[in-house]
Design a protein around this motif. Structure first.
Motif, PDB file in Angstrom:
ATOM      1  N   ALA A 150       0.815  -1.214   0.000  1.00 32.14           N
ATOM      2  CA  ALA A 150       0.000   0.000   0.000  1.00 32.14           C
ATOM      3  C   ALA A 150       0.849   1.264   0.000  1.00 32.14           C
ATOM      4  N   LEU A 151       2.146   1.142   0.255  1.00 27.67           N
ATOM      5  CA  LEU A 151       3.059   2.278   0.194  1.00 27.67           C
ATOM      6  C   LEU A 151       3.565   2.551  -1.224  1.00 27.67           C
ATOM      7  N   ALA A 152       3.162   1.755  -2.190  1.00 30.33           N
ATOM      8  CA  ALA A 152       3.734   1.877  -3.538  1.00 30.33           C
ATOM      9  C   ALA A 152       3.481   3.247  -4.153  1.00 30.33           C
ATOM     10  N   GLU A 153       2.287   3.799  -3.983  1.00 33.92           N
ATOM     11  CA  GLU A 153       2.005   5.105  -4.589  1.00 33.92           C
ATOM     12  C   GLU A 153       2.811   6.225  -3.935  1.00 33.92           C
ATOM     13  N   PRO A 154       2.806   6.387  -2.596  1.00 27.71           N
ATOM     14  CA  PRO A 154       3.628   7.453  -2.026  1.00 27.71           C
ATOM     15  C   PRO A 154       5.124   7.234  -2.234  1.00 27.71           C
ATOM     16  N   LEU A 155       5.570   5.988  -2.244  1.00 34.73           N
ATOM     17  CA  LEU A 155       6.986   5.739  -2.546  1.00 34.73           C
ATOM     18  C   LEU A 155       7.304   6.162  -3.973  1.00 34.73           C
TER      19      LEU A 155
END
Length: 344
Positions: A150-155
């Motif tokens: 779920a961190l893929a977009e902000p990362l």
């Protein structure tokens, strides 16, 4: 199906919406996790995000991952029912493994999940079922849990900013101003790109502990710890999205250094002393969302389990009010996730 909808300032609800029927060239994804972003907080609290005001009920959310539920008859895709995927929130999306330079993040006429910048609004991903284009999907490696994915977009946002910096990162002494989710992920991205020393600065102690766990060499709690000397950094990344932080960034960077504006500043005229930027030949770079970095973000998350530290809280849809309140309190949270559905 249930969805998280902002209807105006201070009017956030979980409501029932008709379940979509998948178009022939698309897929349906059962959303499992959604990360609450600053734009979601603004829409929920203020009814607007910068210049974009809610004019119809808006399903929030663009940081979403899940499981393929169904595949349209004409969809050209390697994904099949049951595959775990991250979702690129932009349309048109870059194809997986696309070539840098496509610039979907700056193309006019594009859309982004959960955004009031278009009319009709582009409905978002905090919903039990989401219809997507095949090129929006990125397969997740078996070793990458959906919660971390779920961190893929902000990362991706952080990776795009670091890519904007280019070769100046390698061997550089860097300050990241603002250690929230984007700032902490920027710390990890900078270390991966070869920064020699990264200092994270924030008003709160809790996000600084997260920044240290993901790679910061030093942390500074503003107003408590001794502050860095002016002109002491090769690069400053402004990740707080507030004017005083940008002013400080311009002071802390050395002559001929680079400042990256990664945080979203308020819309309209801003009072920022630019004369020093001219006299000291500072380079100021902007960074808007991301382009092709989602593929790289997925790989990085699979390789770096320490990034789990960025996720501070998980709430169910029935706890959406508490989730948004926690996400708005940077002294108690980093990245707050909504658990929207089940992985199985």
């Amino acid at each position: 199906m249930r969805a998280v909808v902002a209807r105006g300032a201070g009017d956030l609800v979980v409501t029932e919406l008709p379940a979509p029927e998948v178009a022939a060239d698309r897929l349906l994804v059962r959303i499992v996790y959604g990360g609450i972003c600053g734009s979601d907080l603004h829409y929920a609290k203020d009814g607007r995000n910068g210049a974009y005001e809610i004019r119809e009920p808006l399903v929030l959310g663009h940081e979403v991952v899940g499981v393929v539920e169904s595949v349209g008859a004409d969809a050209v895709t390697p994904q099949k029912v049951g595959d775990r995927v991250a979702i690129h929130p932009a349309t048109p999306p870059p194809p997986p493994g696309g070539v840098e330079g496509a610039g979907v993040n700056t193309q006019p006429g594009g859309t982004y999940l959960g955004s009031a910048s278009t009319w009709p609004h582009t409905q978002g991903g905090f919903t039990e079922l989401l219809e997507v284009l095949p090129d929006q999907l990125r397969a997740l490696p078996d070793e990458l849990p959906l919660r971390r994915a779920a961190l893929a977009e902000p990362l991706s946002v952080a990776l795009h900013g670091v890519r904007r910096l280019g070769s100046v990162v390698e061997g550089a002494k860097v300050l990241v101003s603002g250690a929230g989710p984007i700032g902490s992920l920027a710390v990890a991205a900078l270390k991966r790109a070869g920064a020699a020393h990264v200092t994270a600065a924030d008003l709160q102690r809790a996000p600084l502990e997260v920044a240290r766990r993901v790679g910061a060499d030093a942390v500074v709690q503003l107003g408590v710890d001794p502050e860095p000397e002016p002109g002491s950094f090769d690069v400053v990344v402004e990740a707080a999205g507030v004017v005083p932080s940008l002013v400080s960034a311009l002071e802390r960077v050395r002559v001929g250094g680079t400042v990256l504006q990664l945080g979203m500043l308020p819309a309209g005229p801003l009072s920022v002393p630019i004369a020093g930027l001219i006299a000291r030949e500072i380079t100021l770079l902007g960074s808007q969302r991301f382009d092709i970095e989602l593929d790289d973000a997925v790989r990085m998350l699979a390789e770096h389990p320490e990034l789990d530290a960025v996720v501070s809280d998980e709430f169910t849809l029935d706890e959406v009010t508490e989730a948004f309140a926690r996400a708005a309190d940077s002294s108690r949270s980093c990245k707050v996730l909504l658990r929207i559905g089940d992985a199985e």
